[in-house]
Scaffold this motif. Structure first.
Motif, PDB file in Angstrom:
ATOM      1  N   LEU A  19       0.791  -1.226   0.000  1.00 13.11           N
ATOM      2  CA  LEU A  19       0.000   0.000   0.000  1.00 13.11           C
ATOM      3  C   LEU A  19       0.824   1.277   0.000  1.00 13.11           C
ATOM      4  CD1 LEU A  19      -2.519  -1.133   2.772  1.00 13.11           C
ATOM      5  CD2 LEU A  19      -2.918  -1.173   0.311  1.00 13.11           C
ATOM      6  N   ILE A  20       2.076   1.173   0.427  1.00 14.80           N
ATOM      7  CA  ILE A  20       2.895   2.361   0.673  1.00 14.80           C
ATOM      8  C   ILE A  20       4.210   2.238  -0.079  1.00 14.80           C
ATOM      9  CG2 ILE A  20       4.012   3.758   2.446  1.00 14.80           C
ATOM     10  CD1 ILE A  20       2.094   2.433   4.480  1.00 14.80           C
ATOM     11  N   TRP A  43       1.308   7.115  -0.880  1.00 17.94           N
ATOM     12  CA  TRP A  43       0.264   6.091  -0.806  1.00 17.94           C
ATOM     13  C   TRP A  43      -0.869   6.443  -1.761  1.00 17.94           C
ATOM     14  CZ3 TRP A  43       1.362   9.723   2.821  1.00 17.94           C
ATOM     15  CH2 TRP A  43       0.354  10.626   3.158  1.00 17.94           C
ATOM     16  N   ASP A  44      -1.534   5.419  -2.245  1.00 15.45           N
ATOM     17  CA  ASP A  44      -2.708   5.572  -3.106  1.00 15.45           C
ATOM     18  C   ASP A  44      -3.725   4.530  -2.662  1.00 15.45           C
ATOM     19  OD1 ASP A  44      -4.655   5.764  -5.020  1.00 15.45           O
ATOM     20  OD2 ASP A  44      -3.275   5.824  -6.722  1.00 15.45           O
ATOM     21  N   LEU A  45      -4.659   4.959  -1.842  1.00 18.97           N
ATOM     22  CA  LEU A  45      -5.659   4.053  -1.275  1.00 18.97           C
ATOM     23  C   LEU A  45      -7.045   4.321  -1.856  1.00 18.97           C
ATOM     24  CD1 LEU A  45      -4.561   4.159   2.480  1.00 18.97           C
ATOM     25  CD2 LEU A  45      -3.886   2.540   0.717  1.00 18.97           C
ATOM     26  N   ARG A  46      -7.085   4.909  -3.050  1.00 22.44           N
ATOM     27  CA  ARG A  46      -8.385   5.157  -3.676  1.00 22.44           C
ATOM     28  C   ARG A  46      -9.147   3.843  -3.855  1.00 22.44           C
ATOM     29  NH1 ARG A  46      -6.210   8.887  -8.546  1.00 22.44           N
ATOM     30  NH2 ARG A  46      -4.592   7.281  -8.376  1.00 22.44           N
ATOM     31  N   GLY A  47     -10.388   3.814  -3.376  1.00 18.18           N
ATOM     32  CA  GLY A  47     -11.196   2.612  -3.452  1.00 18.18           C
ATOM     33  C   GLY A  47     -10.920   1.615  -2.347  1.00 18.18           C
ATOM     34  N   LEU A  48     -10.000   1.965  -1.449  1.00 14.68           N
ATOM     35  CA  LEU A  48      -9.637   1.073  -0.345  1.00 14.68           C
ATOM     36  C   LEU A  48      -9.965   1.758   0.983  1.00 14.68           C
ATOM     37  CD1 LEU A  48      -6.130  -0.120  -1.600  1.00 14.68           C
ATOM     38  CD2 LEU A  48      -8.275  -1.415  -1.681  1.00 14.68           C
ATOM     39  N   PRO A  49     -10.193   0.971   2.022  1.00 17.89           N
ATOM     40  CA  PRO A  49     -10.428   1.589   3.334  1.00 17.89           C
ATOM     41  C   PRO A  49      -9.169   2.247   3.869  1.00 17.89           C
ATOM     42  CG  PRO A  49     -10.267  -0.800   3.536  1.00 17.89           C
ATOM     43  CD  PRO A  49     -10.291  -0.508   2.069  1.00 17.89           C
ATOM     44  N   ALA A  50      -9.334   3.135   4.823  1.00 23.50           N
ATOM     45  CA  ALA A  50      -8.183   3.767   5.473  1.00 23.50           C
ATOM     46  C   ALA A  50      -7.288   2.698   6.087  1.00 23.50           C
ATOM     47  CB  ALA A  50      -8.654   4.748   6.534  1.00 23.50           C
ATOM     48  N   TYR A  51      -5.992   3.002   6.134  1.00 24.03           N
ATOM     49  CA  TYR A  51      -5.009   2.039   6.627  1.00 24.03           C
ATOM     50  C   TYR A  51      -4.211   2.671   7.763  1.00 24.03           C
ATOM     51  CZ  TYR A  51      -0.865  -0.956   6.685  1.00 24.03           C
ATOM     52  OH  TYR A  51       0.159  -1.793   7.080  1.00 24.03           O
ATOM     53  N   GLU A  52      -4.032   1.925   8.831  1.00 25.52           N
ATOM     54  CA  GLU A  52      -3.233   2.404   9.956  1.00 25.52           C
ATOM     55  C   GLU A  52      -1.886   1.682   9.963  1.00 25.52           C
ATOM     56  OE1 GLU A  52      -5.310   2.087  13.646  1.00 25.52           O
ATOM     57  OE2 GLU A  52      -6.389   3.970  13.314  1.00 25.52           O
ATOM     58  N   GLN A  53      -0.827   2.449   9.786  1.00 28.05           N
ATOM     59  CA  GLN A  53       0.519   1.891   9.839  1.00 28.05           C
ATOM     60  C   GLN A  53       1.104   2.118  11.229  1.00 28.05           C
ATOM     61  OE1 GLN A  53       2.490   0.055   7.507  1.00 28.05           O
ATOM     62  NE2 GLN A  53       3.408  -0.244   9.518  1.00 28.05           N
ATOM     63  N   LEU A  79       3.996   3.337  20.828  1.00 23.58           N
ATOM     64  CA  LEU A  79       3.793   2.851  19.468  1.00 23.58           C
ATOM     65  C   LEU A  79       3.253   3.999  18.615  1.00 23.58           C
ATOM     66  CD1 LEU A  79       3.895   0.261  17.701  1.00 23.58           C
ATOM     67  CD2 LEU A  79       1.481  -0.076  18.271  1.00 23.58           C
ATOM     68  N   PHE A  80       3.952   4.306  17.520  1.00 26.52           N
ATOM     69  CA  PHE A  80       3.498   5.371  16.622  1.00 26.52           C
ATOM     70  C   PHE A  80       2.511   4.787  15.624  1.00 26.52           C
ATOM     71  CE2 PHE A  80       3.869   7.758  12.623  1.00 26.52           C
ATOM     72  CZ  PHE A  80       3.573   9.038  13.069  1.00 26.52           C
ATOM     73  N   VAL A  81       1.360   5.429  15.476  1.00 30.87           N
ATOM     74  CA  VAL A  81       0.324   4.964  14.546  1.00 30.87           C
ATOM     75  C   VAL A  81      -0.037   6.113  13.618  1.00 30.87           C
ATOM     76  CG1 VAL A  81      -1.981   3.969  14.297  1.00 30.87           C
ATOM     77  CG2 VAL A  81      -0.574   3.384  16.301  1.00 30.87           C
ATOM     78  N   ARG A  82       0.055   5.859  12.306  1.00 32.78           N
ATOM     79  CA  ARG A  82      -0.298   6.871  11.310  1.00 32.78           C
ATOM     80  C   ARG A  82      -1.446   6.338  10.458  1.00 32.78           C
ATOM     81  NH1 ARG A  82       2.109  11.580   9.091  1.00 32.78           N
ATOM     82  NH2 ARG A  82       0.626  12.357   7.554  1.00 32.78           N
ATOM     83  N   ARG A  83      -2.533   7.081  10.411  1.00 32.25           N
ATOM     84  CA  ARG A  83      -3.692   6.698   9.615  1.00 32.25           C
ATOM     85  C   ARG A  83      -3.580   7.324   8.224  1.00 32.25           C
ATOM     86  NH1 ARG A  83      -9.100   5.062  10.377  1.00 32.25           N
ATOM     87  NH2 ARG A  83     -10.586   6.012   8.901  1.00 32.25           N
ATOM     88  N   LEU A  84      -3.673   6.494   7.200  1.00 36.51           N
ATOM     89  CA  LEU A  84      -3.560   6.936   5.818  1.00 36.51           C
ATOM     90  C   LEU A  84      -4.857   6.662   5.084  1.00 36.51           C
ATOM     91  CD1 LEU A  84      -0.044   5.408   5.022  1.00 36.51           C
ATOM     92  CD2 LEU A  84      -0.546   7.748   5.754  1.00 36.51           C
ATOM     93  N   GLU A  85      -5.264   7.599   4.248  1.00 35.88           N
ATOM     94  CA  GLU A  85      -6.441   7.408   3.419  1.00 35.88           C
ATOM     95  C   GLU A  85      -6.312   8.256   2.164  1.00 35.88           C
ATOM     96  OE1 GLU A  85      -9.911   8.514   5.619  1.00 35.88           O
ATOM     97  OE2 GLU A  85      -8.942  10.254   6.507  1.00 35.88           O
TER      98      GLU A  85
END
Length: 262
Positions: A19-20, A43-53, A79-85
């Motif tokens: 995804l990344i 990242w390109d998550l078009r058409g996909l749910p948000a992703y948490e790395q 823990l570092f969490v980054r939400r991508l959409e």
């Protein structure tokens, strides 16, 4: 995400790689005294749910050019969490351990677990550069170099000594006692702790522990049968149970479950 420098600490990197995209860019030689490297994540998550790395962060301060504004991230001890959409990219500057102290104007420990506007450290030019780097800049590393070069402080020999201490820890994750590290550099334990609070932003005990967890996660990532008892001994843990508790508390799942998830 396969680069050992960029991928180490990224949890479940196989899934992330789907995804990344991650690129490492080298700074100019003059900048490299302070900056380990630049990193670009897209990242390109078009058409996909948000992703948490999720990431087990390193003992480094980062300057990140991102929406809506450029930001400085102190050392993240949890823990570092980054939400991508949607789609997007960011450009990050990874400062060498200890090297952000002269930019900070205060002990780096005061920045730990905090995110602050980059303009507080670099002035309004940081926000002016932000949309340029978030556009289609042909050579983002050159732009970052041009931004940092006139703002570089004088070299700090103490910062360079502290950086060597951190490199010693990360290069040998079997090192597990603060007293042993202090002894190697001819320092008392309290002096070492003060230096890390001033320059690194995390205690030497935390840096030692994080290096061992990075190694454990990397071994689990490689697949195959994971001999936790042998790994615990290699990394200086008292026993397998101690390693499992430490790993689970930091990552949120046991080493065995993490390895099985890939």
């Amino acid at each position: 995400m396969d680069s050992p420098d960029l991928g180490r600490g990224v949890l479940h990197p196989a899934r992330a790689a789907e995804l990344i995209s991650v690129d490492r860019l080298e700074p100019a030689p003059e900048v490299a005294r302070f900056v380990e490297y630049y990193w670009r994540v897209g990242w390109d998550l078009r058409g996909l749910p948000a992703y948490e790395q999720k990431v087990l962060a390193h003992p480094n301060v980062h300057l990140v050019f991102e929406a809506p504004r450029a930001t400085v991230y102190g050392v993240v001890r949890s823990l570092f969490v980054r939400r991508l959409e949607g789609t997007g990219h960011v450009l990050g500057v990874r400062f060498r351990a200890g090297a952000f102290r002269p930019f900070a104007g205060c002990p780096v420990g005061e920045l730990a677990d905090r995110t602050l506007p980059a303009a507080e450290f670099f002035g309004p030019a940081a926000d002016r550069l932000n949309p340029v780097l978030l556009g289609d800049a042909a050579d983002p590393a050159a732009l970052a170099d041009a931004f940092l070069l006139p703002r570089l402080p004088a070299p700090d020999p103490v910062a360079e000594e502290v950086a060597a201490m951190v490199e010693r820890i990360t290069g040998r994750p079997d090192l597990c006692r603060v007293a042993d590290l202090a002894g190697e550099f001819g320092l008392g334990v309290r002096r070492l702790q003060r230096l890390f609070a001033e320059y690194v932003g995390a205690s030497p005990k935390w840096v030692l522990r994080r290096a061992r967890l990075h190694e454990a996660a990397e071994r689990a990532r490689l697949g195959g049968e994971l001999d936790l008892s042998a790994l615990a001994a290699e990394l200086g843990y008292a026993d397998q149970a101690h390693l499992t508790r430490d790993f689970t508390a930091a990552v949120g799942e046991s080493p065995a479950r993490y390895a099985a998830a890939g």
